[in-house]
Design a protein around this motif. Sequence first.
Motif, PDB file in Angstrom:
ATOM      1  N   GLN A  50       0.840  -1.194   0.000  1.00 29.47           N
ATOM      2  CA  GLN A  50       0.000   0.000   0.000  1.00 29.47           C
ATOM      3  C   GLN A  50       0.879   1.250   0.000  1.00 29.47           C
ATOM      4  N   VAL A  51       0.654   2.114  -0.976  1.00 27.74           N
ATOM      5  CA  VAL A  51       1.434   3.341  -1.081  1.00 27.74           C
ATOM      6  C   VAL A  51       0.956   4.353  -0.045  1.00 27.74           C
ATOM      7  N   GLN A  52       1.921   4.950   0.654  1.00 29.68           N
ATOM      8  CA  GLN A  52       1.598   6.010   1.603  1.00 29.68           C
ATOM      9  C   GLN A  52       2.628   7.114   1.523  1.00 29.68           C
ATOM     10  N   LEU A  53       2.153   8.345   1.575  1.00 29.27           N
ATOM     11  CA  LEU A  53       2.983   9.524   1.746  1.00 29.27           C
ATOM     12  C   LEU A  53       2.401  10.270   2.933  1.00 29.27           C
ATOM     13  N   VAL A  54       3.170  10.378   4.003  1.00 27.24           N
ATOM     14  CA  VAL A  54       2.664  10.969   5.235  1.00 27.24           C
ATOM     15  C   VAL A  54       3.481  12.210   5.572  1.00 27.24           C
ATOM     16  N   GLU A  55       2.833  13.371   5.442  1.00 28.52           N
ATOM     17  CA  GLU A  55       3.490  14.639   5.760  1.00 28.52           C
ATOM     18  C   GLU A  55       3.382  14.942   7.249  1.00 28.52           C
ATOM     19  N   SER A  56       4.365  15.662   7.752  1.00 27.52           N
ATOM     20  CA  SER A  56       4.347  16.137   9.134  1.00 27.52           C
ATOM     21  C   SER A  56       5.196  17.393   9.229  1.00 27.52           C
ATOM     22  N   GLY A  57       5.062  18.088  10.358  1.00 24.75           N
ATOM     23  CA  GLY A  57       5.890  19.260  10.597  1.00 24.75           C
ATOM     24  C   GLY A  57       5.203  20.594  10.411  1.00 24.75           C
ATOM     25  N   GLY A  58       3.970  20.577   9.946  1.00 24.12           N
ATOM     26  CA  GLY A  58       3.248  21.827   9.789  1.00 24.12           C
ATOM     27  C   GLY A  58       2.841  22.407  11.128  1.00 24.12           C
ATOM     28  N   GLY A  59       2.308  23.631  11.070  1.00 18.72           N
ATOM     29  CA  GLY A  59       1.863  24.273  12.299  1.00 18.72           C
ATOM     30  C   GLY A  59       1.738  25.765  12.131  1.00 18.72           C
ATOM     31  N   LEU A  60       1.619  26.441  13.262  1.00 19.76           N
ATOM     32  CA  LEU A  60       1.495  27.897  13.303  1.00 19.76           C
ATOM     33  C   LEU A  60       2.851  28.496  13.650  1.00 19.76           C
ATOM     34  N   VAL A  61       3.279  29.469  12.860  1.00 20.85           N
ATOM     35  CA  VAL A  61       4.572  30.106  13.091  1.00 20.85           C
ATOM     36  C   VAL A  61       4.433  31.596  12.809  1.00 20.85           C
ATOM     37  N   GLN A  62       5.224  32.393  13.503  1.00 17.96           N
ATOM     38  CA  GLN A  62       5.199  33.842  13.278  1.00 17.96           C
ATOM     39  C   GLN A  62       5.979  34.208  12.021  1.00 17.96           C
ATOM     40  N   PRO A  63       5.650  35.322  11.410  1.00 12.18           N
ATOM     41  CA  PRO A  63       6.444  35.780  10.261  1.00 12.18           C
ATOM     42  C   PRO A  63       7.918  35.869  10.618  1.00 12.18           C
ATOM     43  N   GLY A  64       8.754  35.412   9.688  1.00 11.29           N
ATOM     44  CA  GLY A  64      10.188  35.363   9.921  1.00 11.29           C
ATOM     45  C   GLY A  64      10.661  34.065  10.541  1.00 11.29           C
ATOM     46  N   GLY A  65       9.735  33.228  10.961  1.00 10.58           N
ATOM     47  CA  GLY A  65      10.088  31.964  11.580  1.00 10.58           C
ATOM     48  C   GLY A  65      10.401  30.868  10.581  1.00 10.58           C
ATOM     49  N   SER A  66      10.669  29.684  11.122  1.00  6.00           N
ATOM     50  CA  SER A  66      11.052  28.536  10.301  1.00  6.00           C
ATOM     51  C   SER A  66      10.238  27.306  10.670  1.00  6.00           C
ATOM     52  N   LEU A  67      10.077  26.441   9.691  1.00  2.00           N
ATOM     53  CA  LEU A  67       9.486  25.120   9.885  1.00  2.00           C
ATOM     54  C   LEU A  67      10.201  24.143   8.965  1.00  2.00           C
ATOM     55  N   ARG A  68      10.223  22.883   9.367  1.00  2.00           N
ATOM     56  CA  ARG A  68      10.713  21.839   8.473  1.00  2.00           C
ATOM     57  C   ARG A  68       9.625  20.795   8.299  1.00  2.00           C
ATOM     58  N   LEU A  69       9.197  20.637   7.064  1.00  2.00           N
ATOM     59  CA  LEU A  69       8.218  19.605   6.733  1.00  2.00           C
ATOM     60  C   LEU A  69       8.929  18.321   6.359  1.00  2.00           C
ATOM     61  N   SER A  70       8.318  17.204   6.720  1.00  2.00           N
ATOM     62  CA  SER A  70       8.822  15.893   6.342  1.00  2.00           C
ATOM     63  C   SER A  70       7.712  15.127   5.634  1.00  2.00           C
ATOM     64  N   CYS A  71       8.123  14.265   4.725  1.00  2.00           N
ATOM     65  CA  CYS A  71       7.177  13.386   4.032  1.00  2.00           C
ATOM     66  C   CYS A  71       7.792  11.992   4.010  1.00  2.00           C
ATOM     67  N   ALA A  72       7.196  11.094   4.767  1.00  2.67           N
ATOM     68  CA  ALA A  72       7.676   9.721   4.846  1.00  2.67           C
ATOM     69  C   ALA A  72       6.926   8.853   3.845  1.00  2.67           C
ATOM     70  N   ALA A  73       7.676   8.159   3.013  1.00  8.16           N
ATOM     71  CA  ALA A  73       7.086   7.362   1.941  1.00  8.16           C
ATOM     72  C   ALA A  73       7.199   5.877   2.243  1.00  8.16           C
ATOM     73  N   SER A  74       6.217   5.130   1.766  1.00  7.72           N
ATOM     74  CA  SER A  74       6.254   3.676   1.889  1.00  7.72           C
ATOM     75  C   SER A  74       5.406   3.068   0.787  1.00  7.72           C
ATOM     76  N   GLY A  75       5.688   1.810   0.482  1.00  3.87           N
ATOM     77  CA  GLY A  75       4.883   1.087  -0.505  1.00  3.87           C
ATOM     78  C   GLY A  75       5.358   1.204  -1.937  1.00  3.87           C
ATOM     79  N   PHE A  76       6.460   1.910  -2.160  1.00  2.37           N
ATOM     80  CA  PHE A  76       7.037   2.009  -3.496  1.00  2.37           C
ATOM     81  C   PHE A  76       8.541   2.267  -3.354  1.00  2.37           C
ATOM     82  N   THR A  77       9.257   2.147  -4.471  1.00  2.00           N
ATOM     83  CA  THR A  77      10.711   2.314  -4.445  1.00  2.00           C
ATOM     84  C   THR A  77      11.035   3.804  -4.492  1.00  2.00           C
ATOM     85  N   PHE A  78      11.189   4.366  -3.325  1.00  2.00           N
ATOM     86  CA  PHE A  78      11.324   5.819  -3.159  1.00  2.00           C
ATOM     87  C   PHE A  78      12.454   6.398  -4.019  1.00  2.00           C
ATOM     88  N   SER A  79      13.581   5.722  -4.073  1.00  2.00           N
ATOM     89  CA  SER A  79      14.751   6.272  -4.760  1.00  2.00           C
ATOM     90  C   SER A  79      14.534   6.443  -6.261  1.00  2.00           C
TER      91      SER A  79
END
Length: 116
Positions: A1-30
């Motif tokens: 089963q193919v899955q792409l699961v994002e995480s890392g979003g949220g509320l941030v003030q202007p000028g701030g930083s966030l790092r999003l991640s996307c974890a993949a499974s069920g297929f040959t990612f590379s």
Amino acid sequence: QVQLVESGGGLVQPGGSLRLSCAASGFTFSRYAMSWYRQAPGKERDLVASITNGFGITRYANSVKGRFTISRDNGRNTVYLQMNNLKPEDTAVYYCYAASTGGNYWGQGTQVTVSS
């Protein structure tokens, strides 16, 4: 089963930083080119950044050049989006996208809100 699961979003003030991640499974990612798209309320879904398989060549929307960085870790089957100096206009749902001749897949999205 193919899955792409994002995480890392949220509320941030202007000028701030966030790092999003996307974890993949069920297929040959590379073997897949990976991208991040975003969609703000009432607007179309737009490409933010992409990274190829193989050499990892990156491409960015003009609006995020110099502020966002896309990267991938094929050992962890994960693609990242480092977002710095965030602006209110970056507010959107961010989606992970995998593409190859074998098929294309979307994640479910993660909300990013930039507000004071």
